[in-house]
Scaffold this active site. Sequence first.
Site, PDB file in Angstrom:
ATOM      1  N   ARG A 109     -29.599  21.426 -42.552  1.00 16.24           N
ATOM      2  CA  ARG A 109     -29.350  21.802 -41.156  1.00 16.24           C
ATOM      3  C   ARG A 109     -29.754  23.267 -40.949  1.00 16.24           C
ATOM      4  O   ARG A 109     -29.152  24.158 -41.552  1.00 16.24           O
ATOM      5  CB  ARG A 109     -27.858  21.638 -40.815  1.00 16.24           C
ATOM      6  CG  ARG A 109     -27.321  20.208 -40.977  1.00 16.24           C
ATOM      7  CD  ARG A 109     -27.695  19.318 -39.786  1.00 16.24           C
ATOM      8  NE  ARG A 109     -27.463  17.907 -40.065  1.00 16.24           N
ATOM      9  CZ  ARG A 109     -26.338  17.260 -39.807  1.00 16.24           C
ATOM     10  NH1 ARG A 109     -25.326  17.895 -39.258  1.00 16.24           N
ATOM     11  NH2 ARG A 109     -26.229  15.975 -40.086  1.00 16.24           N
ATOM     12  N   ARG A 152     -17.203  26.930 -42.521  1.00 17.17           N
ATOM     13  CA  ARG A 152     -17.391  25.494 -42.782  1.00 17.17           C
ATOM     14  C   ARG A 152     -18.831  25.011 -42.644  1.00 17.17           C
ATOM     15  O   ARG A 152     -19.096  23.819 -42.755  1.00 17.17           O
ATOM     16  CB  ARG A 152     -16.494  24.678 -41.853  1.00 17.17           C
ATOM     17  CG  ARG A 152     -16.816  24.812 -40.373  1.00 17.17           C
ATOM     18  CD  ARG A 152     -15.874  23.951 -39.560  1.00 17.17           C
ATOM     19  NE  ARG A 152     -16.321  23.844 -38.172  1.00 17.17           N
ATOM     20  CZ  ARG A 152     -15.925  22.890 -37.344  1.00 17.17           C
ATOM     21  NH1 ARG A 152     -15.102  21.955 -37.766  1.00 17.17           N
ATOM     22  NH2 ARG A 152     -16.350  22.854 -36.104  1.00 17.17           N
ATOM     23  N   ARG A 191     -16.979  19.618 -47.411  1.00 16.99           N
ATOM     24  CA  ARG A 191     -15.863  19.755 -46.460  1.00 16.99           C
ATOM     25  C   ARG A 191     -14.670  18.906 -46.882  1.00 16.99           C
ATOM     26  O   ARG A 191     -13.525  19.336 -46.774  1.00 16.99           O
ATOM     27  CB  ARG A 191     -16.299  19.353 -45.052  1.00 16.99           C
ATOM     28  CG  ARG A 191     -16.820  20.511 -44.250  1.00 16.99           C
ATOM     29  CD  ARG A 191     -16.923  20.136 -42.779  1.00 16.99           C
ATOM     30  NE  ARG A 191     -17.952  20.935 -42.149  1.00 16.99           N
ATOM     31  CZ  ARG A 191     -18.311  20.827 -40.880  1.00 16.99           C
ATOM     32  NH1 ARG A 191     -17.739  19.925 -40.117  1.00 16.99           N
ATOM     33  NH2 ARG A 191     -19.249  21.600 -40.368  1.00 16.99           N
TER      34      ARG A 191
END
Length: 532
Positions: free
Chosen positions: A304, A312, A506
């Site tokens: 990404r 996070r 996560r």
Amino acid sequence: MTKEEVRGVMEEEEQQAQSKKALKKQQKEAEKAAKKAEKQAKLASEQQSTEEDDFAKDRYGVAAMVQSQKKLDRELVQVQDLTPERADQLIWLRARIHTSRAKGKQCFLVLRQQQFNVQALVAVGDRASKQMVKFAANITKESIVDVEAMVRNVEQKIESCSQQDVELHVEKIFVISQAEPRLPLQLEDAIRPDGEGEEEGRPTVNQDTRLDNRVIDLRTTTSQAIFRLQSGVCQLFRDTLTKKGFVEIQTPKIISAASEGGANVFTVSYFKTSAYLAQSPQLYKQMCICADFNKVFCVGPVFRAEDSNTHRHLTEFVGLDIEMAFNYHYHEVIDSITDTMVQIFKGLRDNFQTEIQMVNKQFPSEPFKFLEPTLRLEYAEAVAMLREAGVEMGDEDDLSTPSEKLLGRLVKEKYDTDFYVLDKYPLAVRPFYTMPDPQNPKYSNSYDMFMRGEEILSGAQRIHDAQLLTDRATHHQIDLEKIKAYIDSFRYGAPPHGGGGIGLERVCMLYLGLHNVRQTSMFPRDPKRLTP
């Protein structure tokens, strides 16, 4: 006397004075050399005498570099297996020097192997000379050693070690790999809780120092526990889905069009054209459903290109992705995913207590709570709860990070769970391939899953009709030519299906109650970090 004669006499006296000086200098140098030779002879004599006196000289030292010269028929015992049952056994083990402390005629070592450690004693006696004790005391921390030792029970528990009921009485010690004397960070500082270090004036290690020296930081008991638990999450994910009849697939990471149709994508040079790093295995999972695999999952990197420097977000993370055909309603997919997550939580709770407790020593947190069956709320209910708590937001607004966290607290207070599903998101905030809600076109058959108030999964029923998919892609202004192969997959009969993508780092961060995803990423990548 003439001037010339006076000058001659003066020069002669000067020469004599210089000769005396030179003579004195020579005498001093000769004395110095004699003293040096005497000292060297004395040292050589002492060394020879010491070597002759050192009865244990073959029982310690720096071993030759292991270049696979020979195979030794020698069993190396694991530190975690050193229990009172092994008392009075002579064993070999390989470990790191965690700490050493010399005291008179003995030296205490703590030998560490991954997250386990044991106390060892080198003491002057029948098996160890004072030279051997001195050698052991001078081995640098983090060096790897082979040790032959007698296992002994102890009267008083050794609280500072994982193996509290035994200690090792060392009979041989050889350095296999020597660490440099100056370490970039001290392991005892790296495992110290932040508050404790500040109160007592002892150092703690900041995040950048840890990540810059990740190889050392990963040796800490906390890091060892985190990544062993993370390995457990992957194993439980695979095992649970395999039992449910899913097939593991591998998908390409170099693709011709942005997976999510957005701008947060890395462009790479691909011969005479450009390609992209996959933001998700989404399109390929769906193709596999169209190819009659029915239930698939994959574990792999996701990229990404978001310039987000938050606690996070990462630019590369490990995606745990699921896709499955369903019969009549996409809630069949939600039920399958939530059950998988519950099996993971149970597996961690039942099989990884040692690791959880180890992490809690440095980063205390409340035990993770979940319900069976998993709580499912609709988006409209969540909006109502937030408005009641004073948050101003529209029906179709996406949740901000603070709103997500607040909602997590409200859900915990009301339902006593850290894990829940939020269903029926507004269509406007979801990707082009999301199936609209047939009852209300403003909403969609999509859902997110949350742990401790933070999103860990985003999913939906996918559009499996080529025409509707084309319309939605056009609405999102996506170049149809670039996703032609994807759309064509649905022209030859496609079952209704859905799925989701989970961020492994996560899940681990939130399950353990940690505060930064970089703690659960082995070698994290973010907008400011590309090494190590």
